[in-house]
Motif scaffolding. Sequence first.
Motif, PDB file in Angstrom:
ATOM      1  N   GLU A  38       1.155  -0.974   0.024  1.00  0.00           N
ATOM      2  CA  GLU A  38       0.080  -0.120  -0.087  1.00  0.00           C
ATOM      3  C   GLU A  38       0.675   1.311  -0.255  1.00  0.00           C
ATOM      4  O   GLU A  38       0.694   2.589  -0.802  1.00  0.00           O
ATOM      5  CB  GLU A  38      -0.854  -0.080   1.191  1.00  0.00           C
ATOM      6  N   LEU A  39       2.219   1.087   0.751  1.00  0.00           N
ATOM      7  CA  LEU A  39       2.671   2.671   0.973  1.00  0.00           C
ATOM      8  C   LEU A  39       3.861   2.639  -0.245  1.00  0.00           C
ATOM      9  O   LEU A  39       3.574   3.655  -0.939  1.00  0.00           O
ATOM     10  CB  LEU A  39       3.781   2.304   1.950  1.00  0.00           C
ATOM     11  N   GLY A  40       3.784   1.634  -1.273  1.00  0.00           N
ATOM     12  CA  GLY A  40       4.914   1.821  -2.686  1.00  0.00           C
ATOM     13  C   GLY A  40       3.497   2.377  -3.528  1.00  0.00           C
ATOM     14  O   GLY A  40       4.067   2.628  -4.594  1.00  0.00           O
ATOM     15  N   LEU A  41       2.445   1.960  -3.108  1.00  0.00           N
ATOM     16  CA  LEU A  41       1.589   2.219  -4.482  1.00  0.00           C
ATOM     17  C   LEU A  41       1.503   3.593  -4.326  1.00  0.00           C
ATOM     18  O   LEU A  41       0.572   4.548  -5.213  1.00  0.00           O
ATOM     19  CB  LEU A  41       0.324   1.607  -3.838  1.00  0.00           C
ATOM     20  N   GLN A  98       3.104  -0.635 -10.558  1.00  0.00           N
ATOM     21  CA  GLN A  98       1.834  -0.597 -10.159  1.00  0.00           C
ATOM     22  C   GLN A  98       1.437  -1.237 -10.969  1.00  0.00           C
ATOM     23  O   GLN A  98       0.465  -2.123 -10.191  1.00  0.00           O
ATOM     24  CB  GLN A  98       1.257   0.887 -10.980  1.00  0.00           C
ATOM     25  N   GLU A  99       1.637  -2.114 -11.790  1.00  0.00           N
ATOM     26  CA  GLU A  99       0.986  -3.244 -12.193  1.00  0.00           C
ATOM     27  C   GLU A  99       1.520  -4.610 -11.235  1.00  0.00           C
ATOM     28  O   GLU A  99       0.593  -5.543 -10.841  1.00  0.00           O
ATOM     29  CB  GLU A  99       1.025  -2.881 -13.744  1.00  0.00           C
ATOM     30  N   CYS A 100       2.758  -4.598 -11.317  1.00  0.00           N
ATOM     31  CA  CYS A 100       3.739  -5.311 -10.008  1.00  0.00           C
ATOM     32  C   CYS A 100       3.127  -5.296  -8.945  1.00  0.00           C
ATOM     33  O   CYS A 100       2.564  -6.419  -8.327  1.00  0.00           O
ATOM     34  CB  CYS A 100       4.761  -5.123 -10.050  1.00  0.00           C
ATOM     35  N   LEU A 101       2.780  -4.184  -8.233  1.00  0.00           N
ATOM     36  CA  LEU A 101       2.350  -3.904  -7.232  1.00  0.00           C
ATOM     37  C   LEU A 101       0.936  -4.439  -6.857  1.00  0.00           C
ATOM     38  O   LEU A 101       0.055  -5.018  -6.132  1.00  0.00           O
ATOM     39  CB  LEU A 101       2.647  -2.556  -6.408  1.00  0.00           C
ATOM     40  N   VAL A 102       0.332  -3.794  -7.224  1.00  0.00           N
ATOM     41  CA  VAL A 102      -1.395  -4.005  -7.530  1.00  0.00           C
ATOM     42  C   VAL A 102      -1.225  -6.033  -7.533  1.00  0.00           C
ATOM     43  O   VAL A 102      -2.228  -6.763  -6.881  1.00  0.00           O
ATOM     44  CB  VAL A 102      -2.485  -4.097  -8.679  1.00  0.00           C
ATOM     45  N   ASP A 103      -0.212  -6.759  -8.728  1.00  0.00           N
ATOM     46  CA  ASP A 103      -0.969  -7.843  -9.089  1.00  0.00           C
ATOM     47  C   ASP A 103      -0.121  -8.850  -7.635  1.00  0.00           C
ATOM     48  O   ASP A 103      -0.999  -9.750  -6.961  1.00  0.00           O
ATOM     49  CB  ASP A 103       0.427  -8.605  -9.626  1.00  0.00           C
ATOM     50  N   ALA A 104       1.198  -8.656  -6.614  1.00  0.00           N
ATOM     51  CA  ALA A 104       1.516  -8.863  -5.238  1.00  0.00           C
ATOM     52  C   ALA A 104       0.051  -8.891  -4.313  1.00  0.00           C
ATOM     53  O   ALA A 104       0.185  -8.984  -3.474  1.00  0.00           O
ATOM     54  CB  ALA A 104       3.024  -7.741  -5.254  1.00  0.00           C
ATOM     55  N   LYS A 105      -0.464  -7.426  -4.540  1.00  0.00           N
ATOM     56  CA  LYS A 105      -1.252  -7.188  -3.259  1.00  0.00           C
ATOM     57  C   LYS A 105      -2.956  -8.355  -4.027  1.00  0.00           C
ATOM     58  O   LYS A 105      -2.877  -9.326  -2.667  1.00  0.00           O
ATOM     59  CB  LYS A 105      -1.749  -5.761  -3.732  1.00  0.00           C
TER      60      LYS A 105
END
Length: 451
Positions: A252-255, A267-274
């Motif tokens: 969430e912080l990264g986003l 952003q797509e990678c972080l969403v997938d990780a979430k």
Amino acid sequence: MSISQLHSGYQTELADFRITFSRGGAYTAIVLVLLGVGLDYAQYPQLLLPFAAARVVVSLLIGGIVVLLGSSAGRNLSPWLTLSWLLLPQIMISWMIWQTDGVLSPYYMGLNLAIFASGIALPFGLWQNVVFGVLSCVLYLLACLLHSSGGLPGGTLTVNVLLLLFAAAASAVYTFFNERVRFMLFRLKAEVSAKNAEVSAKNAELEVINRQLVDIKGQLLQQEKMAAIGTLAAGLLHEVNNPVNFCLMAIELGLEEPITKTEPTLQECLVDAKQGMQRIQHIVSDLKTFAYRKPGAEAEVGTPFLFEKALDSSIRLVAHELRGVAVTRDLPVDTLVQGDEAAIIGVLINLLSNAVLAMRKAGTVKPAINIAVKWEEDRLHVTVRDNGPGIADEHLARVFEPFFTTRDIGQGLGLGLSISYAVIERHGGLLFAESELGSWASFSFDLSRAP
């Protein structure tokens, strides 16, 4: 077995026994009567022709009685028909005695032979044997008294008559004891048969008990496995939640970082990780719901829950098996039912897993599963249908039997559908299977609406 039933059964068996022996004795008598032509030729060649004719007539009459023994009326009269064909040779022999030497005729021995045979070889009754012996003596006396030659040797006649009476008495004694022995053997056979029937009944009862014990043992094993999974799931939930929450906070912080908003790939990678972290949370939670129950909770079927939520959980838990399988759902807006949510998840997992396994084993092209749910009055009816190879007719009636499986050895215990059936039955519903071999198979069950 009561005494009256024993005697009734004995009389029925004795009737068959008497008919069989009477036929055999009659055939033997025909042979002996005809073979007596040799005796006629040796002793009285001048009377060979009339004696041979008499023997043929008597043999034909005995043959006619044998035919009567095969009829229903003859069956009831078999003792007296037997007496009749036995008297025919006695009448013939008495006539031959009268025609030859009277008291001194060698044919006298034929009368004795028939009397002994009636008591020893044939299943005569006592009174029938006594009547036969007395009639034989009377026929012999008549033959001797009517003999045309002059004097009558009284001493020889007396001895011969006494010997006939002795033979008749001995034959009657044989008959009496033979009858007792036959009855004792029948009683022993009846007792053995009753004991065998009792043992068979006990064996059948034990077999049912053994099947029940095996079924209970299998269910206990399944429950132990579920409890182990539940304990593991509870531990996983506790141990995994902290690092998962930490990862989610970091994501969430990264986003929220400005650089992330300018880098679509990041952003797509972080969403997938979430989403991956959230999936881990769901899987552990589903495992806990499915398997972690308090002792005795399996009997509680009164808790309201959303069937749609239970279906989501079951699909997530078998997601690795459902890869490449098109899963469609047709659900009403309201799916609130009453029951044991974890147990229903277990039923759905079993049905989905079985469908996938059958389709993969058969190499089904474009495998698909449809879950159709609809309300009928106050019952929610659920149908899980696949487009796999279907179920053979001889297997369709046995799919819910404990330990019945078509899987390879070591691939399954054959308890899943049996336990699922018991679960739905405990919920007041019915789990049943339908199939069209080579086209599809479906399993349906129903649950009650929550109040």
